[in-house]
Scaffold this active site. Structure first.
Site, PDB file in Angstrom:
ATOM      1  N   ASP A  26      22.782  -5.895  13.006  1.00  0.00           N
ATOM      2  CA  ASP A  26      21.914  -6.172  11.753  1.00  0.00           C
ATOM      3  C   ASP A  26      22.741  -5.606  10.662  1.00  0.00           C
ATOM      4  O   ASP A  26      23.790  -4.679  10.712  1.00  0.00           O
ATOM      5  CB  ASP A  26      20.796  -5.415  12.131  1.00  0.00           C
ATOM      6  CG  ASP A  26      19.606  -5.671  11.040  1.00  0.00           C
ATOM      7  OD1 ASP A  26      19.702  -6.652  10.291  1.00  0.00           O
ATOM      8  OD2 ASP A  26      18.930  -4.801  10.697  1.00  0.00           O
ATOM      9  N   ASN A  28      24.034  -8.121   8.302  1.00  0.00           N
ATOM     10  CA  ASN A  28      24.742  -8.984   7.671  1.00  0.00           C
ATOM     11  C   ASN A  28      24.485  -9.372   6.244  1.00  0.00           C
ATOM     12  O   ASN A  28      25.244  -9.448   5.117  1.00  0.00           O
ATOM     13  CB  ASN A  28      24.893 -10.044   8.329  1.00  0.00           C
ATOM     14  CG  ASN A  28      25.535 -10.017   9.770  1.00  0.00           C
ATOM     15  OD1 ASN A  28      25.832  -9.216  10.082  1.00  0.00           O
ATOM     16  ND2 ASN A  28      25.093 -11.049  10.601  1.00  0.00           N
ATOM     17  N   GLY A  29      23.331  -9.552   5.932  1.00  0.00           N
ATOM     18  CA  GLY A  29      22.798 -10.073   4.461  1.00  0.00           C
ATOM     19  C   GLY A  29      22.952  -9.198   3.705  1.00  0.00           C
ATOM     20  O   GLY A  29      23.417  -9.238   2.451  1.00  0.00           O
ATOM     21  N   ARG A  39      24.050 -14.518   1.533  1.00  0.00           N
ATOM     22  CA  ARG A  39      23.895 -13.768   2.504  1.00  0.00           C
ATOM     23  C   ARG A  39      24.745 -14.664   3.886  1.00  0.00           C
ATOM     24  O   ARG A  39      25.152 -13.918   4.812  1.00  0.00           O
ATOM     25  CB  ARG A  39      22.396 -13.970   3.090  1.00  0.00           C
ATOM     26  CG  ARG A  39      21.674 -13.170   2.124  1.00  0.00           C
ATOM     27  CD  ARG A  39      19.948 -13.391   2.751  1.00  0.00           C
ATOM     28  NE  ARG A  39      19.972 -13.244   4.022  1.00  0.00           N
ATOM     29  CZ  ARG A  39      19.469 -12.144   4.789  1.00  0.00           C
ATOM     30  NH1 ARG A  39      19.408 -10.864   3.841  1.00  0.00           N
ATOM     31  NH2 ARG A  39      19.296 -11.846   5.829  1.00  0.00           N
ATOM     32  N   SER A  71      16.956 -14.153  16.907  1.00  0.00           N
ATOM     33  CA  SER A  71      15.641 -13.686  17.230  1.00  0.00           C
ATOM     34  C   SER A  71      14.643 -14.767  17.280  1.00  0.00           C
ATOM     35  O   SER A  71      14.874 -15.785  16.241  1.00  0.00           O
ATOM     36  CB  SER A  71      14.843 -12.323  16.830  1.00  0.00           C
ATOM     37  OG  SER A  71      14.550 -12.655  15.435  1.00  0.00           O
ATOM     38  N   ASN A  74      13.629 -14.794  13.887  1.00  0.00           N
ATOM     39  CA  ASN A  74      14.564 -15.295  12.834  1.00  0.00           C
ATOM     40  C   ASN A  74      14.165 -16.889  12.565  1.00  0.00           C
ATOM     41  O   ASN A  74      14.770 -17.357  11.392  1.00  0.00           O
ATOM     42  CB  ASN A  74      15.987 -15.183  13.436  1.00  0.00           C
ATOM     43  CG  ASN A  74      16.230 -13.834  13.276  1.00  0.00           C
ATOM     44  OD1 ASN A  74      17.317 -13.213  14.256  1.00  0.00           O
ATOM     45  ND2 ASN A  74      15.699 -13.115  12.148  1.00  0.00           N
ATOM     46  N   ARG A  77      13.254 -17.776   8.849  1.00  0.00           N
ATOM     47  CA  ARG A  77      14.136 -17.644   7.770  1.00  0.00           C
ATOM     48  C   ARG A  77      14.351 -18.808   6.953  1.00  0.00           C
ATOM     49  O   ARG A  77      13.902 -20.140   7.418  1.00  0.00           O
ATOM     50  CB  ARG A  77      15.624 -17.255   8.255  1.00  0.00           C
ATOM     51  CG  ARG A  77      15.252 -15.708   8.540  1.00  0.00           C
ATOM     52  CD  ARG A  77      16.579 -15.011   8.764  1.00  0.00           C
ATOM     53  NE  ARG A  77      16.567 -13.432   9.073  1.00  0.00           N
ATOM     54  CZ  ARG A  77      17.258 -12.644   9.043  1.00  0.00           C
ATOM     55  NH1 ARG A  77      18.597 -13.065   8.564  1.00  0.00           N
ATOM     56  NH2 ARG A  77      17.243 -11.296   9.433  1.00  0.00           N
ATOM     57  N   ARG A 196      14.830   0.447  14.680  1.00  0.00           N
ATOM     58  CA  ARG A 196      13.494  -0.286  15.493  1.00  0.00           C
ATOM     59  C   ARG A 196      14.023  -1.296  16.412  1.00  0.00           C
ATOM     60  O   ARG A 196      15.360  -1.638  16.134  1.00  0.00           O
ATOM     61  CB  ARG A 196      12.676  -0.902  14.351  1.00  0.00           C
ATOM     62  CG  ARG A 196      13.324  -1.961  13.475  1.00  0.00           C
ATOM     63  CD  ARG A 196      12.187  -2.712  12.544  1.00  0.00           C
ATOM     64  NE  ARG A 196      12.894  -3.493  11.436  1.00  0.00           N
ATOM     65  CZ  ARG A 196      12.935  -3.404  10.373  1.00  0.00           C
ATOM     66  NH1 ARG A 196      12.407  -2.152  10.011  1.00  0.00           N
ATOM     67  NH2 ARG A 196      13.561  -4.020   9.429  1.00  0.00           N
ATOM     68  N   LEU A 197      13.445  -1.968  17.352  1.00  0.00           N
ATOM     69  CA  LEU A 197      14.021  -2.564  18.364  1.00  0.00           C
ATOM     70  C   LEU A 197      13.926  -4.357  17.909  1.00  0.00           C
ATOM     71  O   LEU A 197      14.481  -5.007  18.414  1.00  0.00           O
ATOM     72  CB  LEU A 197      13.333  -2.504  19.473  1.00  0.00           C
ATOM     73  CG  LEU A 197      13.544  -0.954  20.271  1.00  0.00           C
ATOM     74  CD1 LEU A 197      12.612  -0.914  21.627  1.00  0.00           C
ATOM     75  CD2 LEU A 197      15.024  -1.060  20.870  1.00  0.00           C
ATOM     76  N   SER A 198      12.875  -4.415  16.930  1.00  0.00           N
ATOM     77  CA  SER A 198      12.660  -5.934  16.643  1.00  0.00           C
ATOM     78  C   SER A 198      12.674  -6.741  17.737  1.00  0.00           C
ATOM     79  O   SER A 198      13.394  -7.833  17.754  1.00  0.00           O
ATOM     80  CB  SER A 198      13.697  -6.365  15.747  1.00  0.00           C
ATOM     81  OG  SER A 198      13.913  -5.488  14.554  1.00  0.00           O
TER      82      SER A 198
HETATM   83  C1  IPE Z   1      17.079  -8.470  14.595  1.00  0.00           C
HETATM   84  O1  IPE Z   1      17.283  -8.373  13.075  1.00  0.00           O
HETATM   85  C2  IPE Z   1      17.622  -9.754  15.161  1.00  0.00           C
HETATM   86  C3  IPE Z   1      19.099  -9.763  15.107  1.00  0.00           C
HETATM   87  C4  IPE Z   1      19.879  -9.023  14.674  1.00  0.00           C
HETATM   88  C5  IPE Z   1      19.550 -11.063  15.528  1.00  0.00           C
HETATM   89  P1  IPE Z   1      16.255  -8.827  11.945  1.00  0.00           P
HETATM   90  O2  IPE Z   1      16.931  -8.394  10.814  1.00  0.00           O
HETATM   91  O3  IPE Z   1      15.823  -9.832  12.211  1.00  0.00           O
HETATM   92  O4  IPE Z   1      15.012  -7.632  12.297  1.00  0.00           O
HETATM   93  P2  IPE Z   1      13.805  -7.295  11.326  1.00  0.00           P
HETATM   94  O5  IPE Z   1      13.266  -8.589  10.850  1.00  0.00           O
HETATM   95  O6  IPE Z   1      14.684  -6.390  10.117  1.00  0.00           O
HETATM   96  O7  IPE Z   1      13.155  -6.138  12.278  1.00  0.00           O
HETATM   97  C1  IPE Z   2      21.529  -9.691  11.361  1.00  0.00           C
HETATM   98  O1  IPE Z   2      21.767  -9.393   9.783  1.00  0.00           O
HETATM   99  C2  IPE Z   2      21.732 -11.260  11.719  1.00  0.00           C
HETATM  100  C3  IPE Z   2      20.706 -11.832  12.037  1.00  0.00           C
HETATM  101  C4  IPE Z   2      19.504 -11.383  12.036  1.00  0.00           C
HETATM  102  C5  IPE Z   2      20.803 -13.285  12.438  1.00  0.00           C
HETATM  103  P1  IPE Z   2      20.792  -9.885   8.822  1.00  0.00           P
HETATM  104  O2  IPE Z   2      20.627 -11.137   8.389  1.00  0.00           O
HETATM  105  O3  IPE Z   2      19.410  -9.455   9.191  1.00  0.00           O
HETATM  106  O4  IPE Z   2      20.899  -9.090   7.823  1.00  0.00           O
HETATM  107  P2  IPE Z   2      20.139  -7.953   6.884  1.00  0.00           P
HETATM  108  O5  IPE Z   2      19.434  -7.058   7.789  1.00  0.00           O
HETATM  109  O6  IPE Z   2      18.966  -8.909   5.980  1.00  0.00           O
HETATM  110  O7  IPE Z   2      21.157  -7.321   5.883  1.00  0.00           O
HETATM  111 MG    MG Z   3      18.096  -7.816   9.526  1.00  0.00          MG
END
Ligand code: IPE
Ligand code: IPE
Ligand code: MG
Length: 253
Positions: A26, A28-29, A39, A71, A74, A77, A196-198
């Site tokens: 988690d 990346n964005g 992102r 997930s 996801n 998004r 969290r476990l998401s």
């Molecule tokens: C969990 O990250 C899913 C992955 C890393 C693929 P998210 O960024 O989607 O989780 P939440 O929405 O913050 O709980």
């Molecule tokens: C995890 O990074 C990658 C995926 C969920 C696919 P995020 O895209 O959730 O990055 P943040 O949490 O918004 O920084």
């Molecule tokens: Mg995230």
């Protein structure tokens, strides 16, 4: 090993890794946004880290590495971000086959990949087939994965086996989970600062050790993972017993 000995493990020493490791990749964005980048650039950089960390896990002797790549949730998004993620996944699946074969890495998948775009599914099928005889490490990608969704799928499968409900045991359900060929993680790491476990491996993490890192995934390095492994070996996994009971068993071993 006594408690004092355990505390003297230095992080530059080679330590046995958790046999089954799970990572929620988690951050990346936020990593990209903090640098004024879109992102998608965070996801691109994150894919490089997947390569590096997978290689390190293989060298360290991890047997199964679960990576949370996309997930079920996801899917909500923005379409452009989903498209970018699917493109990167496809690229990874095509480009990594030679490295996986060279290192004996067998690809696996959990989740509901039927929802992925056709080209991504095709690349996935090719990579699964190409690496199926590899035996050194399992790299299990969680794609369109949700822990609750997986539990429902498993319950439906179990009901369909015809086994009388009175005969249902913990193992009856566990055997129907997507993770049945791989087992439960010993250690779960989440990068990116959230605790969290998401919806990741909800059943399988019932006795898993947890580690939360502030580092966003694109900045996560081997050295940090090595240090996390060093902390992991110092933990006493008690599974409900007292510390004394565990020490007594370790002395016998
Ligand atoms: C969990 O990250 C899913 C992955 C890393 C693929 P998210 O960024 O989607 O989780 P939440 O929405 O913050 O709980
Ligand atoms: C995890 O990074 C990658 C995926 C969920 C696919 P995020 O895209 O959730 O990055 P943040 O949490 O918004 O920084
Ligand atoms: Mg995230």
């Amino acid at each position: 090993m006594t408690v004092t000995e355990l505390k003297t493990i230095r992080t530059d020493q080679v330590v046995p890794p958790p046999p089954i490791l799970a990572i929620i990749m988690d951050g990346n964005g936020r990593w990209a946004q903090a640098r004024g980048l879109p992102r998608e650039e965070g996801h691109r950089e994150g894919a490089k880290v997947v390569r590096n960390i997978t290689e390190y896990c293989r060298e360290a002797g991890v047997k199964t590495l679960y990576l949370y790549a996309f997930s079920e949730q996801n899917w909500c998004r923005p379409p452009e971000e989903i498209a970018a993620l699917m493109g990167l996944l496809e690229e990874f699946l095509i480009e990594e086959i030679p490295t996986m074969l060279e290192n004996g890495i067998r690809l696996g998948v959990i989740g509901d990949p039927a929802r992925l775009p056709e080209e991504t599914r095709a690349a996935l099928a090719r990579a699964l087939e190409a690496t199926r005889s590899c035996t050194e490490m399992n790299l299990v990608l969680s794609l369109s994965y949700g822990g609750r969704e997986e539990l429902v799928r498993a319950a439906v499968r179990l009901a369909k086996t015809g086994l009388a409900p009175e005969q249902w045991r913990e193992s009856s359900l566990a055997n129907q989970l997507d993770t049945a060929p791989y087992g439960d993680p010993d250690l779960l790491i989440r990068t990116g600062g959230e605790m969290r476990l998401s919806n990741f491996l909800l059943w399988q993490c019932s006795y898993c050790e947890l580690h939360f890192s502030q580092t966003p995934w694109p900045a996560f390095e081997r050295e940090e993972l090595r240090d996390i492994f060093a902390l992991y070996v110092q933990r006493q996994r008690r599974f409900g017993q007292t510390p004394g009971q565990v020490w007594a068993k370790e002395r016998v071993r």
